[in-house]
Design a protein around this motif. Structure first.
Motif, PDB file in Angstrom:
ATOM      1  N   LYS A  77     115.672  57.848 143.925  1.00 28.16           N
ATOM      2  CA  LYS A  77     116.754  58.415 144.727  1.00 28.16           C
ATOM      3  C   LYS A  77     117.594  57.292 145.320  1.00 28.16           C
ATOM      4  CE  LYS A  77     117.538  61.663 148.564  1.00 28.16           C
ATOM      5  NZ  LYS A  77     118.479  60.832 149.300  1.00 28.16           N
ATOM      6  N   ASP A 110     120.601  65.776 145.634  1.00 21.81           N
ATOM      7  CA  ASP A 110     120.096  64.400 145.592  1.00 21.81           C
ATOM      8  C   ASP A 110     120.984  63.541 144.691  1.00 21.81           C
ATOM      9  OD1 ASP A 110     117.916  64.849 147.224  1.00 21.81           O
ATOM     10  OD2 ASP A 110     116.501  65.142 145.578  1.00 21.81           O
ATOM     11  N   TRP A 152     119.395  55.231 147.890  1.00 15.89           N
ATOM     12  CA  TRP A 152     118.944  55.146 149.284  1.00 15.89           C
ATOM     13  C   TRP A 152     120.054  54.661 150.208  1.00 15.89           C
ATOM     14  CZ3 TRP A 152     114.171  51.694 150.889  1.00 15.89           C
ATOM     15  CH2 TRP A 152     113.791  52.037 152.186  1.00 15.89           C
ATOM     16  N   VAL A 183     117.377  51.640 145.565  1.00 15.17           N
ATOM     17  CA  VAL A 183     116.895  52.904 144.998  1.00 15.17           C
ATOM     18  C   VAL A 183     115.450  53.117 145.436  1.00 15.17           C
ATOM     19  CG1 VAL A 183     116.477  54.201 142.871  1.00 15.17           C
ATOM     20  CG2 VAL A 183     118.410  52.607 143.013  1.00 15.17           C
ATOM     21  N   PHE A 210     109.938  60.137 144.513  1.00 13.57           N
ATOM     22  CA  PHE A 210     109.630  61.026 143.391  1.00 13.57           C
ATOM     23  C   PHE A 210     108.387  60.593 142.636  1.00 13.57           C
ATOM     24  CE2 PHE A 210     114.507  61.383 143.185  1.00 13.57           C
ATOM     25  CZ  PHE A 210     114.518  62.372 144.148  1.00 13.57           C
ATOM     26  N   PRO A 246     112.652  66.037 142.640  1.00 16.24           N
ATOM     27  CA  PRO A 246     114.110  65.990 142.834  1.00 16.24           C
ATOM     28  C   PRO A 246     114.660  67.385 143.092  1.00 16.24           C
ATOM     29  CG  PRO A 246     113.443  64.750 140.879  1.00 16.24           C
ATOM     30  CD  PRO A 246     112.240  65.502 141.322  1.00 16.24           C
ATOM     31  N   ARG A 263     124.815  62.939 140.819  1.00 14.73           N
ATOM     32  CA  ARG A 263     124.270  63.883 141.798  1.00 14.73           C
ATOM     33  C   ARG A 263     123.694  65.103 141.059  1.00 14.73           C
ATOM     34  NH1 ARG A 263     125.086  64.361 147.208  1.00 14.73           N
ATOM     35  NH2 ARG A 263     126.863  62.905 147.115  1.00 14.73           N
ATOM     36  N   VAL A 284     120.736  60.516 142.373  1.00 12.75           N
ATOM     37  CA  VAL A 284     119.573  59.919 141.717  1.00 12.75           C
ATOM     38  C   VAL A 284     119.997  58.926 140.647  1.00 12.75           C
ATOM     39  CG1 VAL A 284     118.096  61.918 142.142  1.00 12.75           C
ATOM     40  CG2 VAL A 284     119.439  61.813 140.031  1.00 12.75           C
TER      41      VAL A 284
END
Length: 324
Positions: A295, A128, A297, A93, A98, A124, A152, A130
């Motif tokens: 977010k 995205d 990754w 993550v 952010f 955000p 999402r 998250v």
């Protein structure tokens, strides 16, 4: 302790004869105060221990800094994000994008520390994937400790969201499923009520939902008995107490009659990519921006939890796959 001369050309070891005073000093310096021989070996041991301590502590500090500000590992336990994320996926993550938030308390004394926000690169946005702290059920003010979700973002501050026969619309424009998103059943009819849907009493279901305006910081909510259930807990959570009441169609905050409220935070609406098997904003409402921790990754490891044995359960094709 041996003594080294600054100018070896004037005196050499062979030519110098120590006097009695020097011999006495040499003899007395041969032992330390505790009777042991002079301190070179203990100093070396202390030096080795200090180096070992340094090598142990510095990596721990670096890991702590990276985990707090940059990245964090997370395990996917459920199927709500299939096929984008599968149960047994381990993902990294990105917390830097952010901006990391730091809060807590001083150990042993329990004194709360003020929250510190490290600036990020952007806010955000819709699409995205998250990770965020679960804001809590509809009647809970404080988010549960240690409970994180991954979903999402489908709509952000100021957007108007609606779902018609499973099709998602944001600001009246249709938004398609994510590349790996899916449905697993037919749509529920409009007017069919789903138990536990947000907001209470709306008469909506997962497949026919809204329209709903996502609150934005600084926007003014015009409150009435019809929309109070939508925004009641949002206001209570911002005020950190059960402050909103309605009696005889009259709305009040802390006993003061009101018909408007100015929103303090930006909010987001979350859905799972597995739309028919996801416990998301359709059931518990908006997520404030300050609860979003990072977010999603990439997947760094993946195993099938239903398989037995490491080789059989390993999913190598998913390893180092970026999360879109």
């Amino acid at each position: 302790m041996q003594q080294y001369h600054d100018d070896p050309e004037n005196e050499s070891p062979e030519e110098h004869e120590p006097d009695q005073h020097e011999l006495k000093n040499d003899e007395s310096s041969g032992q330390s105060d505790d009777g042991n021989e002079t301190g070179n070996p203990p100093r070396r041991k202390k030096s080795k221990f200090s180096a070992f301590l340094f090598l142990l502590i510095i990596p721990l500090i670096l890991v702590l800094i990276l985990r707090t500000f940059v990245v964090e590992a997370s395990l996917i336990p459920t199927s709500s994000m299939e096929e984008t994320l599968l149960p047994g996926d381990f993902m990294m993550v990105n917390k830097l994008v952010f901006g990391a938030r730091i809060s807590g308390e001083i150990p042993w004394v329990g004194i709360a520390l003020p929250e510190i926000k490290i600036p990020g690169f952007r806010s955000p946005k819709a699409s995205d994937v998250v990770v965020f702290r679960f804001p809590g059920e509809k009647n809970i003010i404080h988010p549960p400790e240690g409970l994180f979700y991954v979903k999402r973002i489908v709509a952000g501050p100021g957007d108007t969201l609606e779902i018609r026969d499973k099709a998602l619309y944001v600001n009246s424009e249709r938004v398609g499923l994510p590349p790996l998103g899916k449905f697993t059943r037919t749509a529920k009819q409009k007017g069919f009520r789903t138990e536990g849907i947000f907001p209470a009493g709306s008469g909506w279901n997962e497949d026919n939902y809204g329209p709903l305006v996502i609150p934005r910081a600084g926007s003014i909510l015009y409150l009435n008995p019809e929309n109070l259930e939508t925004y009641k807990m949002l206001i209570n959570r911002e005020l950190l107490k059960y402050a909103v009441e309605m009696k005889n169609d009259s709305i009040s905050i802390d006993g003061i009659k009101i018909d408007t409220y100015t929103v303090q935070k930006n909010y987001y609406f979350m859905l799972g990519d597995n739309r028919d098997d996801s416990y998301d904003s359709r059931f518990w409402g908006f997520v404030p921006e300050d609860l979003i921790t990072g977010k999603a990754w990439f997947i760094y490891w993946s195993v099938n939890p239903l398989s037995q044995g490491l080789l059989e359960s390993l999913r190598p094709a998913r390893i180092f796959q970026c999360i879109e």
